[in-house]
Design a protein around this motif. Structure first.
Motif, PDB file in Angstrom:
ATOM      1  N   VAL A  91       0.846  -1.202   0.000  1.00 50.72           N
ATOM      2  CA  VAL A  91       0.000   0.000   0.000  1.00 50.72           C
ATOM      3  C   VAL A  91       0.879   1.249   0.000  1.00 50.72           C
ATOM      4  N   ALA A  92       1.935   1.241   0.822  1.00 50.71           N
ATOM      5  CA  ALA A  92       2.831   2.403   0.894  1.00 50.71           C
ATOM      6  C   ALA A  92       3.488   2.683  -0.466  1.00 50.71           C
ATOM      7  N   TRP A  93       3.908   1.609  -1.140  1.00 52.89           N
ATOM      8  CA  TRP A  93       4.481   1.802  -2.485  1.00 52.89           C
ATOM      9  C   TRP A  93       3.435   2.330  -3.450  1.00 52.89           C
ATOM     10  N   LEU A  94       2.255   1.732  -3.407  1.00 53.29           N
ATOM     11  CA  LEU A  94       1.217   2.130  -4.365  1.00 53.29           C
ATOM     12  C   LEU A  94       0.772   3.575  -4.151  1.00 53.29           C
ATOM     13  N   GLU A  95       0.838   4.043  -2.915  1.00 58.96           N
ATOM     14  CA  GLU A  95       0.474   5.450  -2.665  1.00 58.96           C
ATOM     15  C   GLU A  95       1.399   6.408  -3.411  1.00 58.96           C
ATOM     16  N   ARG A  96       2.577   5.926  -3.786  1.00 56.19           N
ATOM     17  CA  ARG A  96       3.538   6.763  -4.507  1.00 56.19           C
ATOM     18  C   ARG A  96       3.391   6.671  -6.028  1.00 56.19           C
ATOM     19  N   ALA A  97       2.542   5.764  -6.505  1.00 55.60           N
ATOM     20  CA  ALA A  97       2.390   5.545  -7.951  1.00 55.60           C
ATOM     21  C   ALA A  97       1.764   6.767  -8.623  1.00 55.60           C
ATOM     22  N   PRO A  98       2.161   7.016  -9.862  1.00 55.17           N
ATOM     23  CA  PRO A  98       1.681   8.219 -10.557  1.00 55.17           C
ATOM     24  C   PRO A  98       0.298   8.052 -11.185  1.00 55.17           C
ATOM     25  N   PHE A  99      -0.695   7.681 -10.384  1.00 53.29           N
ATOM     26  CA  PHE A  99      -2.063   7.581 -10.882  1.00 53.29           C
ATOM     27  C   PHE A  99      -2.861   8.785 -10.417  1.00 53.29           C
ATOM     28  N   ASP A 100      -3.955   9.031 -11.128  1.00 54.67           N
ATOM     29  CA  ASP A 100      -4.847  10.134 -10.779  1.00 54.67           C
ATOM     30  C   ASP A 100      -6.210   9.859 -11.428  1.00 54.67           C
ATOM     31  N   GLY A 101      -7.121  10.780 -11.297  1.00 54.39           N
ATOM     32  CA  GLY A 101      -8.387  10.698 -12.018  1.00 54.39           C
ATOM     33  C   GLY A 101      -9.360   9.650 -11.519  1.00 54.39           C
ATOM     34  N   GLY A 102      -9.264   9.274 -10.250  1.00 52.99           N
ATOM     35  CA  GLY A 102     -10.230   8.322  -9.700  1.00 52.99           C
ATOM     36  C   GLY A 102      -9.875   6.862  -9.926  1.00 52.99           C
ATOM     37  N   THR A 103      -8.678   6.603 -10.429  1.00 54.61           N
ATOM     38  CA  THR A 103      -8.258   5.218 -10.649  1.00 54.61           C
ATOM     39  C   THR A 103      -8.221   4.454  -9.335  1.00 54.61           C
ATOM     40  N   GLU A 104      -8.762   3.244  -9.317  1.00 53.56           N
ATOM     41  CA  GLU A 104      -8.706   2.375  -8.146  1.00 53.56           C
ATOM     42  C   GLU A 104      -7.893   1.143  -8.494  1.00 53.56           C
ATOM     43  N   VAL A 105      -6.746   1.002  -7.888  1.00 49.69           N
ATOM     44  CA  VAL A 105      -5.825  -0.094  -8.160  1.00 49.69           C
ATOM     45  C   VAL A 105      -5.961  -1.122  -7.039  1.00 49.69           C
ATOM     46  N   THR A 106      -5.984  -2.387  -7.399  1.00 49.89           N
ATOM     47  CA  THR A 106      -6.185  -3.470  -6.430  1.00 49.89           C
ATOM     48  C   THR A 106      -4.873  -4.177  -6.122  1.00 49.89           C
ATOM     49  N   ILE A 107      -4.644  -4.459  -4.844  1.00 52.71           N
ATOM     50  CA  ILE A 107      -3.491  -5.248  -4.403  1.00 52.71           C
ATOM     51  C   ILE A 107      -4.030  -6.564  -3.867  1.00 52.71           C
ATOM     52  N   ARG A 108      -3.524  -7.679  -4.409  1.00 51.12           N
ATOM     53  CA  ARG A 108      -3.976  -9.002  -3.939  1.00 51.12           C
ATOM     54  C   ARG A 108      -2.776  -9.866  -3.614  1.00 51.12           C
TER      55      ARG A 108
END
Length: 141
Positions: A91-108
């Motif tokens: 989660v900490a890494w993904l919070e740094r990812a360059p996404f925007d615009g309401g994108t919801e990324v899933t970690i499994r």
């Protein structure tokens, strides 16, 4: 632990719209950080589902369904495989990812052989290890 990070498709990705150089630069920088930290094991973007197929298994029959598939929000446009200490680290890494615009990324989290308990017999573990070794040899080519 290993996790799969699933990046959802969008109307643009399903239309085959490629990312801009600026977006690719941001993502490449992020991927370089992941690789440098030893987190990223794999990651790829996926083509639009217009180039995909699904196979339905039902009552002993196989039915092939050609893409594109509706419901963009249920589709995946790309993925990473990460090696992390915990899902919180992912989660900490993904919070740094360059996404925007309401994108919801899933970690499994990904199952390990140990998660299958006694049903994963020593023989099955040996066969899995042989396949892993073969896949590793092929990826080194």
């Amino acid at each position: 632990m290993r996790v799969m990070v699933c990046v959802p498709a969008s109307a643009e990705s399903e239309a085959g719209v490629m990312p801009s150089t600026e977006e690719l630069e941001k993502m490449t920088r992020f991927n370089e950080e992941l690789v440098k930290a030893g987190v990223m094991l794999d990651g790829q973007g996926l083509t639009p589902t217009s180039q995909a197929k699904r196979i339905r298994f039902e009552a002993g029959k196989r039915t092939i369904i050609d893409g594109p598939f509706a419901e963009t929000k249920e589709l995946i446009a790309g993925y990473w495989i990460w090696q992390v200490k915990s899902i919180e680290e992912a989660v900490a890494w993904l919070e740094r990812a360059p996404f925007d615009g309401g994108t919801e990324v899933t970690i499994r989290p990904i199952f390990g052989l140990e998660d299958f308990g006694a049903e994963m017999t020593p023989e099955l573990r040996e066969r899995e290890a042989a396949m892993a070794a073969e896949m590793s040899r092929r990826s080194e080519r």
